[in-house]
Scaffold this active site. Structure first.
Site, mmCIF file in Angstrom:
data_model
loop_
_atom_site.group_PDB
_atom_site.id
_atom_site.type_symbol
_atom_site.label_atom_id
_atom_site.label_comp_id
_atom_site.label_asym_id
_atom_site.label_seq_id
_atom_site.Cartn_x
_atom_site.Cartn_y
_atom_site.Cartn_z
ATOM 1 N N TYR A 79 -73.844 8.852 -27.632
ATOM 2 C CA TYR A 79 -73.502 9.624 -26.380
ATOM 3 C C TYR A 79 -73.265 8.609 -25.401
ATOM 4 O O TYR A 79 -72.041 8.781 -24.581
ATOM 5 C CB TYR A 79 -74.882 10.368 -25.810
ATOM 6 C CG TYR A 79 -74.469 11.095 -24.605
ATOM 7 C CD1 TYR A 79 -74.328 12.659 -25.051
ATOM 8 C CD2 TYR A 79 -74.475 10.902 -23.346
ATOM 9 C CE1 TYR A 79 -73.894 13.471 -24.089
ATOM 10 C CE2 TYR A 79 -74.241 11.618 -22.250
ATOM 11 C CZ TYR A 79 -74.025 12.992 -22.588
ATOM 12 O OH TYR A 79 -73.513 13.774 -21.538
ATOM 13 N N PHE A 131 -44.899 19.847 -15.398
ATOM 14 C CA PHE A 131 -45.372 20.347 -16.777
ATOM 15 C C PHE A 131 -46.240 21.627 -16.467
ATOM 16 O O PHE A 131 -46.880 21.585 -15.448
ATOM 17 C CB PHE A 131 -46.097 19.364 -17.539
ATOM 18 C CG PHE A 131 -46.639 19.909 -18.985
ATOM 19 C CD1 PHE A 131 -45.561 20.053 -19.765
ATOM 20 C CD2 PHE A 131 -47.831 20.049 -19.205
ATOM 21 C CE1 PHE A 131 -45.853 20.513 -21.269
ATOM 22 C CE2 PHE A 131 -47.962 20.715 -20.436
ATOM 23 C CZ PHE A 131 -47.110 20.696 -21.305
ATOM 24 N N THR A 132 -46.275 22.511 -17.346
ATOM 25 C CA THR A 132 -47.056 23.844 -16.835
ATOM 26 C C THR A 132 -48.358 23.398 -16.258
ATOM 27 O O THR A 132 -48.839 23.883 -15.115
ATOM 28 C CB THR A 132 -47.163 24.759 -18.128
ATOM 29 O OG1 THR A 132 -47.582 23.959 -19.181
ATOM 30 C CG2 THR A 132 -45.770 25.350 -18.400
ATOM 31 N N ASP A 222 -47.409 10.030 -16.265
ATOM 32 C CA ASP A 222 -47.722 11.100 -17.432
ATOM 33 C C ASP A 222 -47.002 10.528 -18.524
ATOM 34 O O ASP A 222 -46.103 10.563 -19.026
ATOM 35 C CB ASP A 222 -47.430 12.457 -17.242
ATOM 36 C CG ASP A 222 -47.739 13.348 -18.238
ATOM 37 O OD1 ASP A 222 -48.137 12.875 -19.496
ATOM 38 O OD2 ASP A 222 -47.898 14.540 -18.049
ATOM 39 N N LYS A 265 -49.710 14.171 -28.370
ATOM 40 C CA LYS A 265 -48.429 13.833 -28.659
ATOM 41 C C LYS A 265 -48.257 12.451 -29.270
ATOM 42 O O LYS A 265 -48.341 12.277 -30.442
ATOM 43 C CB LYS A 265 -47.733 13.700 -27.381
ATOM 44 C CG LYS A 265 -48.191 14.900 -26.247
ATOM 45 C CD LYS A 265 -47.854 16.355 -26.838
ATOM 46 C CE LYS A 265 -48.597 17.374 -26.006
ATOM 47 N NZ LYS A 265 -48.443 17.553 -24.614
ATOM 48 N N ARG A 388 -39.579 28.558 -23.201
ATOM 49 C CA ARG A 388 -39.536 27.678 -22.073
ATOM 50 C C ARG A 388 -38.806 28.256 -21.118
ATOM 51 O O ARG A 388 -37.647 27.832 -20.858
ATOM 52 C CB ARG A 388 -39.729 26.112 -22.538
ATOM 53 C CG ARG A 388 -40.386 25.591 -23.152
ATOM 54 C CD ARG A 388 -41.696 24.898 -22.625
ATOM 55 N NE ARG A 388 -42.773 26.007 -22.195
ATOM 56 C CZ ARG A 388 -44.173 25.670 -22.263
ATOM 57 N NH1 ARG A 388 -44.361 24.579 -22.380
ATOM 58 N NH2 ARG A 388 -45.069 26.781 -21.799
ATOM 59 N N PHE A 454 -47.656 32.783 -19.864
ATOM 60 C CA PHE A 454 -47.214 32.717 -21.388
ATOM 61 C C PHE A 454 -48.146 32.486 -22.726
ATOM 62 O O PHE A 454 -47.879 32.953 -23.493
ATOM 63 C CB PHE A 454 -46.106 31.495 -21.222
ATOM 64 C CG PHE A 454 -46.783 30.044 -20.997
ATOM 65 C CD1 PHE A 454 -47.062 29.573 -19.757
ATOM 66 C CD2 PHE A 454 -47.148 29.513 -22.250
ATOM 67 C CE1 PHE A 454 -47.746 28.587 -19.509
ATOM 68 C CE2 PHE A 454 -47.898 28.261 -21.946
ATOM 69 C CZ PHE A 454 -48.047 27.818 -20.815
HETATM 70 C C1 LIG Z 1 -49.068 18.047 -23.393
HETATM 71 C C2 LIG Z 1 -48.782 17.607 -22.180
HETATM 72 C C3 LIG Z 1 -49.723 17.577 -21.221
HETATM 73 C C4 LIG Z 1 -51.103 18.497 -21.362
HETATM 74 O O1 LIG Z 1 -51.906 17.795 -22.241
HETATM 75 P P1 LIG Z 1 -52.868 18.509 -23.129
HETATM 76 O O2 LIG Z 1 -53.400 17.576 -24.147
HETATM 77 O O3 LIG Z 1 -51.918 19.766 -23.926
HETATM 78 O O4 LIG Z 1 -53.941 19.297 -22.211
HETATM 79 C C5 LIG Z 1 -49.364 17.051 -19.796
HETATM 80 N N1 LIG Z 1 -48.274 16.359 -19.597
HETATM 81 C C6 LIG Z 1 -47.210 16.556 -20.640
HETATM 82 C C7 LIG Z 1 -46.120 15.857 -20.319
HETATM 83 C C8 LIG Z 1 -47.457 17.050 -21.847
HETATM 84 O O5 LIG Z 1 -46.446 16.781 -22.887
#
Ligand SMILES: *Cc1c(COP(=O)(O)O)cnc(C)c1O
Length: 481
Positions: A79, A131-132, A222, A265, A388, A454
């Site tokens: 932990y 980003f969303t 990011d 990613k 999108r 969405f």
């Molecule tokens: C996927 C993504 C996020 C969010 O990440 P999650 O792991 O899905 O919460 C943020 N910014 C970008 C550019 C992304 O591609």
């Protein structure tokens, strides 16, 4: 790696072999029609047993390497004080150059913490593009998201190498208009997701840093798709041609105040992290970490995934890993263009995109052309893609639909997961759909959540066009296809 065949054709060739496979099903058209109806014409609500090629997202769906799987077996599941975390922190120091590392359960968790600490009501947050989840978190904290992209960003027929660049003139204007104190930070998103996985240049990042630093505005990066952005910089900027992917990543990170990323990613696992060299920023973020994520040495991640992220961070600096997805996408885009389909150019870093406004010019944005196209693609191919466009944009405070800048569907290519024959199949069925595009009608919402609609929203086809499209498909390919 790209290989030129003796007939002059260039194809992407996998620099790995496949040793574990997962069976997939291609359901017949009758079942696909039922499935998309059950899903409310929302591809998020399909079950994978009904999906042939899952091109919804590259998030958490990438093939992991043997070394990543092996690392999971030596995870130190504690932990607090896990050795796995200290190995990760060492890797971050070595590869990315940051002293302080904080794991979080995924990318949006990092955005949540950044919003809590940096975004106050009335603040503005500047970025090359939103980003969303990013936008939702910063707005929930009371901030206003302002996207300061270049004109080229919205040109879906572009040949520009760096459509993800931030517009410096708009940056200067915002500083004048709002004052630096009101700007929480400027955020640069690598391989900008919502405009088609488009990168920014190293030169642009340097200029952004210069301006931000002059006004004491933090630069937040990011880096969810960091290795792909580095690959594009190497391939598309002649000045960086002789740099390695690893050197480009280091150079980018040397300019950044706070890095955060979704590890789902580029690093091919499930998790996320924040890293910085500022003790002050780190401490402010750390204060919230145990409440929302978990103790500082696991941050809501499975320790097994954390070990795999450690390996993924190293592996993504290998050219053969960084190029895997962009080269397949480039091939996919070129095959779609040959077939006359409106693919977004140039190819990006997480998937191939089709312009639904050009694919379905007879549909107004009020009828959600990208949503309709995503459903139609599933019906005709069993390929699941993501909308999108306006469906992915929530209504404004007055309840009005906000037409999205672009109406795209995204055919994401999970890294190292699908083959060229899968791509050829998709191109063939998409071409059939293009020839029958007049059959595709609009959609309307029947169930509509207020935030990020969405994901769970349900829709209905206007005039039952789904049934007509399925019938035309069956007439050409037979009931078993
Ligand atoms: C996927 C993504 C996020 C969010 O990440 P999650 O792991 O899905 O919460 C943020 N910014 C970008 C550019 C992304 O591609």
């Amino acid at each position: 790696m790209k290989i030129t065949l003796s007939n002059g054709k260039v194809i992407p060739v996998e620099m790995h072999k496949t040793r574990i496979v997962q069976k997939i099903n291609l359901q017949p058209i009758k079942r696909r029609l039922e499935a998309i109806q059950e899903a409310g014409y929302n591809t998020f609500l399909l079950r994978t047993k009904d999906v042939f090629l899952d091109l919804l997202t590259d998030s958490g769906t990438n093939a992991m390497s043997d070394h990543q799987l092996a690392a999971m077996m030596v995870a130190d599941d504690a932990y607090a004080g896990s050795e796995s975390f200290y190995r990760l922190a060492d890797t971050v120091r070595e590869i990315l150059g940051f002293e302080y590392t904080m794991p979080v359960h995924q990318g949006r968790a990092a955005e949540h913490l950044l919003a809590k600490v940096f975004v106050k009501p009335g603040d503005v947050v500047l970025m090359n593009y939103h980003f969303t989840t990013t936008k939702a978190h910063f707005e929930l904290a009371g901030g206003k998201v302002i996207e300061i992209f270049t004109d080229e960003a919205m040109n879906t027929e572009s040949t520009h190498a760096f459509r993800g660049n931030l517009c410096l003139k708009k940056f200067r204007d915002c500083i004048k208009r709002y004052g630096a104190k009101k700007i929480s930070f400027v955020r640069m998103e690598a391989t900008t997701n919502l405009i088609g996985g488009q990168p920014f240049s190293l030169g642009n990042l340097r200029e952004v840093k210069k301006l931000a630093a002059a006004h004491k505005i933090p630069l937040v990066f990011d880096g969810s798709l960091i290795s792909e952005n580095a690959y594009f910089i190497k391939e598309r900027d002649p000045e960086c041609r002789n740099m390695t992917v690893s050197q480009i990543i280091s150079e980018m990170m040397s300019l950044v105040d706070i890095l955060y990323l979704s590890a789902r990613k580029s690093t091919c696992v499930r998790g996320g992290m924040i890293a910085t060299n500022s003790r002050a920023y780190f401490d402010r973020l750390l204060a919230w970490l145990p409440l929302y994520e978990g103790f500082s040495t696991y941050g809501g991640m499975s320790i097994k995934e954390l070990e795999a992220m450690n390996v993924g961070l190293r592996e993504m600096t290998d050219y053969d890993v960084a190029c895997a997805s962009p080269e397949f996408i480039e091939y996919f885009v070129s095959r779609l263009m040959e077939a006359g389909l409106p693919a977004v150019t140039p190819g990006g870093g997480l998937g191939c995109h089709l312009d639904a406004k050009r694919f379905l010019p007879h549909l107004p944005q009020t009828q959600y052309p990208a949503g309709a196209l995503a459903a139609a693609v599933y019906l005709t191919s069993g390929v699941r893609v993501m909308e999108r466009g306006t469906v992915s944009t929530d209504r404004d405070e007055r309840g009005n639909d906000v037409p999205a800048d672009l109406e795209l569907i995204r055919l994401a290519l999970p890294r190292r997961t699908y083959s060229l024959s899968h791509i050829e199949y998709a191109v063939d069925r998409l071409s059939w759909l293009y020839r029958h595009r007049d059959l595709v009608g609009g959609l309307k919402f029947v169930e509509e959540p207020k935030v990020l609609r969405f994901f769970f929203g349900r829709m209905k086809p206007l005039n039952d066009w789904g049934t007509k499209l399925a019938k035309a498909f069956k007439a050409d390919f037979g009931a078993r296809s």
